[in-house]
Each structure stands twice: as structure tokens, then as C-alpha cells.
Scaffold this active site. Structure first.
Site, PDB file in Angstrom:
ATOM      1  N   ASP A  50       0.976  -1.229   0.172  1.00  0.00           N
ATOM      2  CA  ASP A  50       0.008  -0.109   0.042  1.00  0.00           C
ATOM      3  C   ASP A  50       0.751   1.367  -0.092  1.00  0.00           C
ATOM      4  O   ASP A  50       1.859   1.459   0.959  1.00  0.00           O
ATOM      5  CB  ASP A  50      -0.702  -0.110   1.271  1.00  0.00           C
ATOM      6  N   GLU A 102       6.895  18.559 -20.891  1.00  0.00           N
ATOM      7  CA  GLU A 102       5.772  18.057 -21.615  1.00  0.00           C
ATOM      8  C   GLU A 102       4.868  19.001 -22.299  1.00  0.00           C
ATOM      9  O   GLU A 102       4.200  18.749 -23.207  1.00  0.00           O
ATOM     10  CB  GLU A 102       5.202  17.091 -20.577  1.00  0.00           C
TER      11      GLU A 102
HETATM   12  N1  TRP Z   1      -0.868  17.244 -19.617  1.00  0.00           N
HETATM   13  C1  TRP Z   1      -1.824  16.954 -20.542  1.00  0.00           C
HETATM   14  C2  TRP Z   1      -2.329  17.951 -21.267  1.00  0.00           C
HETATM   15  O1  TRP Z   1      -1.812  19.058 -20.742  1.00  0.00           O
HETATM   16  C3  TRP Z   1      -3.075  16.455 -19.449  1.00  0.00           C
HETATM   17  C4  TRP Z   1      -4.112  15.618 -20.389  1.00  0.00           C
HETATM   18  C5  TRP Z   1      -4.944  16.170 -20.978  1.00  0.00           C
HETATM   19  C6  TRP Z   1      -3.952  14.402 -20.497  1.00  0.00           C
HETATM   20  N2  TRP Z   1      -5.687  15.120 -21.508  1.00  0.00           N
HETATM   21  C7  TRP Z   1      -4.898  14.069 -21.241  1.00  0.00           C
HETATM   22  C8  TRP Z   1      -3.171  13.394 -20.270  1.00  0.00           C
HETATM   23  C9  TRP Z   1      -5.472  12.744 -21.712  1.00  0.00           C
HETATM   24  C10 TRP Z   1      -3.565  11.965 -20.720  1.00  0.00           C
HETATM   25  C11 TRP Z   1      -4.457  11.599 -21.314  1.00  0.00           C
HETATM   26  O2  TRP Z   1      -2.751  18.011 -22.336  1.00  0.00           O
HETATM   27 ZN    ZN Z   2       0.169  17.106 -17.845  1.00  0.00          ZN
END
Ligand code: TRP
Ligand code: ZN
Length: 459
Positions: A54, A182
């Protein structure tokens, strides 16, 4: 600006871009090997693999509190190129070093600023069968990014620390990654995947992504990219009596995308972003219908208060369950997404490198397809991996065995990004599948250069 001035400006930025690309490949390798509590590596030898622990949600939240403090102390965010990002990377790396991981800060440059992925390997396990887990560590500039994606970053960090506390001796090798940039288009994870040789890529059996796992009005979404990994998470949640739905926002929205494009099996969890929770979803998950899963998505209010503890707790435990199961060799061996690349099967690849002359003639690379019956599909997948310092220079066509050309990509003076790592879909249903297919690539503008790393056809 006058026309020639515009062209000079473009030329200048192209020169700078090329110079940046040349230095960006130098990774800063920092290697530490310590085990917690002064234990030596051999003291854990032979310990049997136990059930997944956990993962204490209080510890996950303590990491989130640290990320919040880092943002607060650094202008309110942890974005690419800002001090809050580097401080986040140092925080994560420090915890992992102290827990006995072998860590590297993998440097790259984007938009004139250096950034780093944190890569952490747990010593041991068969590296030819590597399970990799990742989350992005950068926020947008608007806020501290505690749900997006402090939550995934903290969840995988605490799971990594749980691996260390358990002295896990997995059959498979375990690697964790915290991605930079990202929010600008998966820059860090693309850099990482591009930095791997094809041989090293093929050692990664599965990549699991966790981007937003503590949304305040949560949903329970499981990536549906790979059947074995999808089933693994669905089983975990059905054991808790929690319903799940497939994550349907498309595959392009987070760091699993570059892995999937490289033919690696991907999976993951998601608790929802800016989409609105329906009445049916509120009925099964609780929370508020007619409201976004995360009303603070990409906003200044994505703070430590923007977390649902129950979702964070369940999803963190699910991460540990997946890692323990996969690392021990359970959960089925995931086959690459979207289809198995068995010889003589659906996937035909040419991985021979081919230079693409600068502003030169077109070059072609061939793949001979045999053993199939009938025509190619209406959704023929053409996976292309080109390393190039300015992809806007490139024109790419697929040539069918009868010579018919399908344009995959035109050149563009504005597309200054490097590399083409993507999969195109071609309706080739009028053509016989068997025969020699060619990828034709031409660099139509001077200066930047590159080569075709590999390409493949998936029928
Ligand atoms: N960091 C992603 C973004 O800003 C967040 C996100 C939106 C996402 N939709 C998603 C991550 C679907 C995984 C799957 O777009
Ligand atoms: Zn994100």
C-alpha cells in the site's frame, strides 16, 4: 520586414537552431549508488518478491507539498526554463539517490533554455526486459501544476521509494522517468526516446504513464492502448470495486505518445482534465456532474488544494500493483502497440540508416512485403523515424509497389522542430499488399541535415 530581410531572419534562426541541436545531445550523467539505512546491495539478495505494498498517500502528499513550496519560492510555477523546474528535478533526484537508485539528469535544450529529464534505474533485473514508468515534472507557467502533473510525479516517486523500502529484486529491470517540457509538446520524453538506439528501445517491454492522477472531481480512466496493460489496471480497480472507463482523449496528449510511436507497449491512468463529468460518471464515481474533472487545469489554482486524496491514493496503489506484477513477469507480456510485430506477421520494418542529402536529390528506402493475401488496408500505418535538425525541410512520400505515390508530409518554412517520429495512416486499399514498398524522402532546403533512422509498415 522586406522579403530579403525576412529570409535573412529565417536563415539566422535556422543557423542558431542547428547550433543548439548540436550541443543538445550532451547528457549530464550523475551516478550515485547508495542503499537506504546503510544496507549493502547483497543484503537484499534472495528476498522473495512480495505482494505490492500500500503506497502511503500521506507520503505522496508530502511530495506534493514540497513541489508546491518549490513553485511558491520560484514565481509560482515549475515550468520549462524556470528555476522551479530545476528545483523540482533536484528534489526528485535527491530522494532517489538516497534510496539507492542510479540516477541521471538527461539534459536537452528547448527554446533557448536547458532542461533535464530525471532517469532513475533500480539496480538489478534483466535489462533486456525493462519496465519503464513515467510522469512529467514540468508545470505550465500559469501555476504550480500540482495535479498536472505533480500528482503523477509524486505517485511514481513514492512508488519508487516503496521499491527501495521493499528491497525488491524484480526479474525484470525497472526504470523511472520524470519528463521535462511536456507542456510544450512532450519535448523531454521525445528527447529520451530519440536518444535510445533501436536495440535499447526494443528492451523496453512496457511504458506506463501517469499524467494527472489526483483530479479534484475525479474519473478513473485507463489507457486502452495495449490490451495486457489495460487489463492489468482494470483488474486492480475491479478488485477495489471501482468502475473504470477507457481513456479516450486520443494518444497524442502525454508522454506515452513518443513511446507508442516507437512501437513500445504503453499503458497508464488518468483522473481527468478539462472535460466535463457527465451525470452517468458522477453516478458511478461521485463528485459533481456538469463540472470539469479538474476546474484548475492549467490554471493558477492547480495548487495542493486541487487534489482528491481518494483518487490519488487509489491510483498510487495501482501504480505499485502494476509495477510489482509486471516486474515479476506477471500480467502477460505486453505486445507492442498497436499490434504484434511478429516476423511474417503484420509489421515490416527497415531499420537501416539512410543519409538524406542536404537540399539534394530524393532518397528511397525499401521494404519488401510477402506472405500476405489481397490488398493493403485502408488504414495502412506508416511509422517514420527520421533524425533531422529542421524537419520543415523534408518532403516524404510512400510509394506503393506499382509506383503510386502517397504524400505523407510536405515541406514547411515554419516547422522548425527537429525529427520526424510519427505514424501516418494511408488508405492503400486499392493496392496489393505484397511487393516492394518504398519510403521516399527529400530535403528541399539548405542548411539542416539528417538521416532516416528506420521506418515500418503495419498491415
Ligand atoms: N498534460 C496533459 C495536457 O496538458 C493532460 C491531459 C489532458 C492528458 N488530457 C489527457 C493526459 C489525456 C493523458 C491523457 O494535455
Ligand atoms: Zn500533464
Amino acid at each position: 520586414m522586406s522579403e530579403p530581410a525576412v529570409r535573412r531572419a529565417i536563415r539566422r534562426s535556422r543557423v542558431r537552431r542547428a547550433a543548439v541541436a548540436a550541443v543538445a545531445v550532451t547528457a549530464v550523467a550523475v551516478t550515485t549508488f547508495l542503499l537506504p539505512g546503510g544496507a549493502s546491495a547483497s543484503s537484499t539478495a534472495g528476498r522473495p518478491a512480495l505482494a505490492a505494498p500500500d503506497v502511503p498517500v500521506a507520503n505522496v502528499k508530502a511530495h506534493l507539498a514540497q513541489l508546491q513550496s518549490i513553485a511558491t519560492a520560484n514565481g509560482g510555477n515549475r515550468a520549462h526554463g524556470r528555476a522551479g523546474y530545476k528545483a523540482s528535478a533536484d528534489y526528485v533526484k535527491g530522494k532517489l539517490d538516497a534510496a539507492g537508485f542510479t540516477t541521471v539528469l538527461q539534459a536537452y535544450t528547448y527554446n533557448g533554455a536547458t532542461s533535464w529529464n530525471v532517469i532513475a534505474d533500480w539496480p538489478g533485473g534483466d535489462t533486456a526486459h525493462t519496465v519503464m514508468v513515467g510522469a512529467h515534472l514540468d508545470s505550465v507557467t500559469a501555476g504550480p501544476g500540482i495535479n498536472d502533473d505533480g500528482s503523477g510525479s509524486a505517485g511514481i516517486l513514492e512508488t519508487a521509494l516503496a521499491v527501495s523500502r521493499a528491497g525488491l529484486q524484480p526479474a525484470k529491470h525497472l526504470r523511472f522517468g520524470w519528463w521535462g517540457t511536456e507542456e510544450a509538446g512532450m519535448v523531454g520524453s521525445k528527447n529520451y526516446v530519440n536518444s535510445l538506439s533501436s536495440a535499447d528501445r526494443s528492451k523496453i517491454e512496457a511504458y506506463l504513464n501517469f499524467d494527472m492522477i489526483g483530479s479534484p472531481n475525479p474519473g478513473y480512466f485507463v489507457y486502452d492502448d495495449n490490451a495486457a496493460l489495460d487489463t492489468l489496471f482494470k483488474n486492480y480497480f475491479s478488485g477495489l470495486g471501482v468502475a473504470t472507463e477507457p481513456e479516450t482523449e486520443g494518444d497524442g496528449r502525454s508522454d506515452h505518445s513518443p513511446f507508442k510511436n516507437a512501437g513500445i507497449a504503453v499503458g497508464g491512468l488518468f483522473s481527468g482534465a478539462d472535460y466535463i463529468k457527465t451525470a452517468a460518471q458522477a453516478a458511478k464515481w461521485g463528485g459533481t456532474s456538469g463540472q470539469a474533472f479538474d476546474r484548475c487545469y492549467h490554471a493558477s489554482c492547480d495548487t495542493s488544494a486541487n487534489i482528491d486524496d481518494t483518487a490519488l491514493d487509489r491510483m498510487s496503489d495501482a501504480i505499485a500493483y502494476a509495477i510489482w506484477t509486471l516486474a515479476a513477469g506477471g500480467g502477460g507480456t505486453p505486445s507492442p502497440s498497436p499490434s504484434p510485430s511478429t516476423p511474417g506477421g503484420n509489421v515490416f520494418e527497415n531499420a537501416a540508416d539512410l543519409a538524406i542529402p542536404d537540399a539534394g536529390a530524393a532518397v528511397t528506402s525499401s521494404i519488401t512485403v510477402s506472405g500476405r493475401t489481397g490488398n493493403a488496408p485502408a488504414t495502412l500505418q506508416v511509422g517514420v523515424d527520421i533524425k533531422h535538425t529542421w524537419r520543415g525541410d523534408l518532403v516524404i512520400d510512400l510509394l506503393a509497389p506499382d509506383g503510386t505515390a502517397y504524400r505523407l508530409k510536405n515541406s514547411s518554412g515554419n516547422d522548425s522542430a527537429d525529427n520526424v517520429l510519427t505514424t501516418y495512416t494511408v488508405n492503400a486499399s486499392a493496392k496489393a499488399a505484397n511487393g516492394t514498398w518504398k519510403l521516399k524522402v527529400q530535403d528541399v532546403a539548405a542548411q539542416d541535415t539528417g538521416y532516416l533512422d528506420s521506418w515500418k509498415l503495419t498491415f
